[in-house]
Design a protein around this motif. Structure first.
Motif, PDB file in Angstrom:
ATOM      1  N   TYR A 312       0.995  -1.086   0.033  1.00 19.80           N
ATOM      2  CA  TYR A 312       0.105  -0.097  -0.105  1.00 19.80           C
ATOM      3  C   TYR A 312       0.885   1.017   0.078  1.00 19.80           C
ATOM      4  N   LEU A 313       1.939   1.386   0.818  1.00 21.47           N
ATOM      5  CA  LEU A 313       2.892   2.324   0.706  1.00 21.47           C
ATOM      6  C   LEU A 313       3.641   2.362  -0.481  1.00 21.47           C
ATOM      7  N   LEU A 314       3.846   1.462  -1.075  1.00 16.91           N
ATOM      8  CA  LEU A 314       4.527   1.559  -2.290  1.00 16.91           C
ATOM      9  C   LEU A 314       3.660   2.108  -3.445  1.00 16.91           C
ATOM     10  N   VAL A 315       2.519   1.716  -3.333  1.00 21.28           N
ATOM     11  CA  VAL A 315       1.449   2.353  -4.381  1.00 21.28           C
ATOM     12  C   VAL A 315       1.179   3.667  -4.050  1.00 21.28           C
ATOM     13  N   PHE A 316       1.089   3.981  -2.756  1.00 18.92           N
ATOM     14  CA  PHE A 316       0.827   5.458  -2.245  1.00 18.92           C
ATOM     15  C   PHE A 316       1.773   6.485  -2.961  1.00 18.92           C
ATOM     16  N   SER A 317       3.172   5.852  -2.848  1.00 18.29           N
ATOM     17  CA  SER A 317       4.536   6.474  -3.219  1.00 18.29           C
ATOM     18  C   SER A 317       4.155   6.651  -4.600  1.00 18.29           C
ATOM     19  N   ILE A 318       3.604   5.964  -5.663  1.00 19.98           N
ATOM     20  CA  ILE A 318       3.599   5.833  -6.770  1.00 19.98           C
ATOM     21  C   ILE A 318       2.621   7.202  -7.247  1.00 19.98           C
ATOM     22  N   VAL A 319       1.479   6.811  -6.758  1.00 23.97           N
ATOM     23  CA  VAL A 319       0.246   7.711  -7.217  1.00 23.97           C
ATOM     24  C   VAL A 319       0.609   9.345  -6.541  1.00 23.97           C
ATOM     25  N   ASP A 320       0.093  10.332  -7.585  1.00 21.20           N
ATOM     26  CA  ASP A 320       0.123  11.829  -7.132  1.00 21.20           C
ATOM     27  C   ASP A 320      -1.203  11.976  -6.215  1.00 21.20           C
ATOM     28  N   LEU A 321      -1.439  11.368  -5.087  1.00 15.97           N
ATOM     29  CA  LEU A 321      -2.483  11.806  -4.340  1.00 15.97           C
ATOM     30  C   LEU A 321      -2.187  11.781  -3.119  1.00 15.97           C
ATOM     31  N   SER A 322      -2.878  12.495  -2.260  1.00 16.66           N
ATOM     32  CA  SER A 322      -2.606  12.641  -0.720  1.00 16.66           C
ATOM     33  C   SER A 322      -3.076  11.534  -0.028  1.00 16.66           C
ATOM     34  N   PHE A 323      -2.795  11.556   1.377  1.00 15.17           N
ATOM     35  CA  PHE A 323      -3.224  10.047   2.194  1.00 15.17           C
ATOM     36  C   PHE A 323      -4.591  10.328   2.266  1.00 15.17           C
ATOM     37  N   ALA A 324      -5.148  11.440   2.105  1.00  8.36           N
ATOM     38  CA  ALA A 324      -6.545  11.686   2.571  1.00  8.36           C
ATOM     39  C   ALA A 324      -7.424  11.249   1.356  1.00  8.36           C
ATOM     40  N   GLN A 325      -6.849  11.298   0.031  1.00  8.87           N
ATOM     41  CA  GLN A 325      -7.632  10.966  -1.098  1.00  8.87           C
ATOM     42  C   GLN A 325      -7.516   9.329  -1.209  1.00  8.87           C
ATOM     43  N   THR A 326      -6.586   8.610  -0.535  1.00 11.67           N
ATOM     44  CA  THR A 326      -6.230   7.324  -0.762  1.00 11.67           C
ATOM     45  C   THR A 326      -6.423   6.464   0.596  1.00 11.67           C
ATOM     46  N   SER A 327      -6.885   7.066   1.804  1.00 11.00           N
ATOM     47  CA  SER A 327      -7.154   6.492   2.747  1.00 11.00           C
ATOM     48  C   SER A 327      -8.175   5.319   2.905  1.00 11.00           C
ATOM     49  N   PHE A 328      -9.261   5.732   2.123  1.00 15.89           N
ATOM     50  CA  PHE A 328     -10.379   4.839   2.003  1.00 15.89           C
ATOM     51  C   PHE A 328      -9.986   3.342   1.435  1.00 15.89           C
ATOM     52  N   PHE A 329      -8.862   3.366   0.565  1.00 18.10           N
ATOM     53  CA  PHE A 329      -8.517   1.848   0.230  1.00 18.10           C
ATOM     54  C   PHE A 329      -8.087   1.017   1.249  1.00 18.10           C
ATOM     55  N   ILE A 330      -7.743   1.634   2.574  1.00 11.59           N
ATOM     56  CA  ILE A 330      -7.259   0.586   3.475  1.00 11.59           C
ATOM     57  C   ILE A 330      -8.620  -0.142   4.096  1.00 11.59           C
ATOM     58  N   VAL A 331      -9.668   0.354   3.858  1.00 12.33           N
ATOM     59  CA  VAL A 331     -10.847  -0.137   4.453  1.00 12.33           C
ATOM     60  C   VAL A 331     -11.265  -1.632   3.307  1.00 12.33           C
ATOM     61  N   PHE A 332     -11.028  -1.249   2.043  1.00 11.19           N
ATOM     62  CA  PHE A 332     -10.777  -2.449   1.169  1.00 11.19           C
ATOM     63  C   PHE A 332      -9.950  -3.432   1.122  1.00 11.19           C
ATOM     64  N   ILE A 333      -8.428  -2.891   1.813  1.00  7.83           N
ATOM     65  CA  ILE A 333      -7.390  -3.884   2.016  1.00  7.83           C
ATOM     66  C   ILE A 333      -8.197  -4.831   3.305  1.00  7.83           C
ATOM     67  N   ALA A 334      -8.220  -4.011   4.139  1.00  9.22           N
ATOM     68  CA  ALA A 334      -8.644  -5.047   5.314  1.00  9.22           C
ATOM     69  C   ALA A 334      -9.942  -5.980   4.832  1.00  9.22           C
TER      70      ALA A 334
END
Length: 470
Positions: A312-334
């Motif tokens: 997830y951190l790898l993907v987050f470092s690739i995309v040009d989006l803030s943590f707030a814009q990608t944090s919803f994804f953590i729910v789907f990972i869980a």
């Protein structure tokens, strides 16, 4: 003799690493289609249906190439068995490189049909890779861990698809624009670069020592023997539905996000969310490789949680989006982790669960607006993750000497990537993009049925063994 008995009992590491590099590049170039579609749609002023001809040309080549392979296999004997997996893989890589080179004249003449022709040749190269590389990975070790190995290599394939929207989008939408304008020329240099990398990869594969496998063929060259297995026949339609759904969703995501009632995003931003969709598949495939491995339950859980966090951190470092814009994804990972645990490392059971979740996510998205419409669609990538490898391995399980022939039939079914997006594009033109996603939901419903059939088949087999032992 079963083909797997001729393979080493332990997985061959160097060949597996080599195949992983191949899968990465293969995924990267395939995902570039999702960038090409909005680019060519704007350039040539196309409808959604017309723009989906990109996927029709690319994945239609899979059907044509696989059909040719199957006919040769039927009448003359298995070609891969004659030339070997290594030569087959190199041939696929080089043909793919030629397809990339054809983008240069297509861009020079700025004719849509030329682009489609280049994509068709590129697709033919990848067809050979699908037939050879997927089957080859399943042979690089014990049959019981075949799904785990295929999920691992598919994870790096997804790493390529995750990077492609960001890097490829930058190349086409930013770096190679002509005075800020979209032109055909913006595809010329990127695809020449891809061709060079593929040629280099072919050289590396040629230098690396790969173990060889062969199958025993019957005197009538195998005939139509693969079709006598019901799991293969059902799996063919399963692959058709899976590839069709995955490609259809990915192809329309950028246009979907540009809708006012969804997020009203520009392509420069939406390509980053597209990376999340493909990045989810990468996360899920890494988790699938661990879940379907031979590790004990406690180690699996620990490794899966750590892996999901790292990737997830790898993907987050690739995309040009803030943590707030990608944090919803953590729910789907869980949710993905939970589904793997409930699936209990059983390929069929996990397939049923993931297909059911994808149906639910699509329905939520179709009947919602704003972020609630976008987020579930992006989450589908996580649950697409293990579908191809699980359908593939369930379908060819027990085929013995018909593995290569069965593999060619399954690759033929990748035609779904040509047909389903084309139909979805027509639906998007008539009933709207959002409601066109009902079509992928129908595809996942069939995958659920196929998984259920395989799950019941395994249960009956285990029940018969218990009865015999008593």
């Amino acid at each position: 003799m079963d083909i797997h008995t001729k393979a080493k009992k332990t997985t061959s590491i160097v060949p597996l690493v080599t195949m992983t590099l191949l899968f990465f590049m293969w995924g990267f170039i395939t995902c570039m289609n999702d960038i090409l579609i909005p680019h060519l749609k704007e350039l040539f002023q196309l409808s959604f249906f017309e723009s989906m001809l990109v996927q029709f040309a690319f994945f239609g080549a899979y059907f044509i190439g696989s059909l040719i392979y199957f006919l040769i296999s039927h009448y003359k004997g298995d070609p891969i068995n004659k030339v070997g997996y290594k030569k087959g893989i190199i041939a696929g890589v080089l043909l793919s490189a030629i397809g990339c080179c054809l983008f240069y004249p297509a861009a020079s003449f700025s004719v849509y049909g030329f682009f489609l022709s280049a994509l068709f040749v590129l697709g033919l190269g990848f067809t050979i890779l699908q037939i050879t590389a997927n089957a080859y990975v399943t042979l690089l070790g014990p049959e019981e861990s075949a799904s785990s190995r295929l999920n691992l290599t598919q994870a790096f394939n997804s790493f390529g698809t995750t990077i492609a929207p960001v890097l490829g989008g930058h190349l086409i939408f930013s770096l190679f624009l002509d005075n800020g304008k979209v032109t055909a020329d913006s595809t010329r240099i990127p695809y020449l670069i891809f061709a060079g990398i593929l040629v280099l990869l072919a050289v590396v594969i040629n230098k690396v020592k790969l173990p060889s496998f062969s199958t025993e063929e019957s005197e009538n060259h195998g005939g139509l023997g693969a079709l006598k297995f019901p799991q293969l026949k059902l799996g063919i339609l399963g692959i058709f539905c899976y590839v069709g759904a995955e490609v259809g969703i990915g192809s329309l995501l950028i246009a979907f996000m540009s809708q006012k009632e969804i997020m009203n995003l520009q392509e420069v931003v939406s390509k980053n969310y597209l990376s999340l969709y493909w990045g989810g598949a990468m996360i899920g495939r890494f988790l699938g490789a661990i879940s379907l491995s031979g590790l004990d339950k406690t180690k699996k859980i620990i490794y899966m949680v750590l892996t999901s966090a790292v990737v997830y951190l790898l993907v987050f470092s690739i995309v040009d989006l803030s943590f707030a814009q990608t944090s919803f994804f953590i729910v789907f990972i869980a949710l993905n982790l939970l589904a793997f645990l409930v699936g209990k490392s059983a390929p069929a059971r996990t397939l049923v669960l993931f297909a059911g979740i994808n149906i639910a996510l699509i329905l939520i998205s179709v009947f919602s607006t704003g972020p609630m419409a976008l987020y579930p669609i992006l989450g589908i990538g996580l649950f697409n993750s293990i579908m191809f490898s699980n359908i593939y391995t369930l379908a060819i399980s027990g085929l013995g000497k018909y593995v290569s022939q069965g593999s060619s039939l399954l690759v033929m079914a990748i035609l779904g990537g040509a047909i389903v997006p084309l139909i979805q594009g027509a639906l998007a033109d008539t009933i709207g993009i959002q409601h066109s996603f009902f079509l992928p939901a129908i595809c996942y419903a069939y995958i659920l049925i196929f998984g259920w059939y395989c799950m019941k088949k395994v249960q009956l087999k285990e029940g018969a063994k218990v009865h015999t032992n008593h």
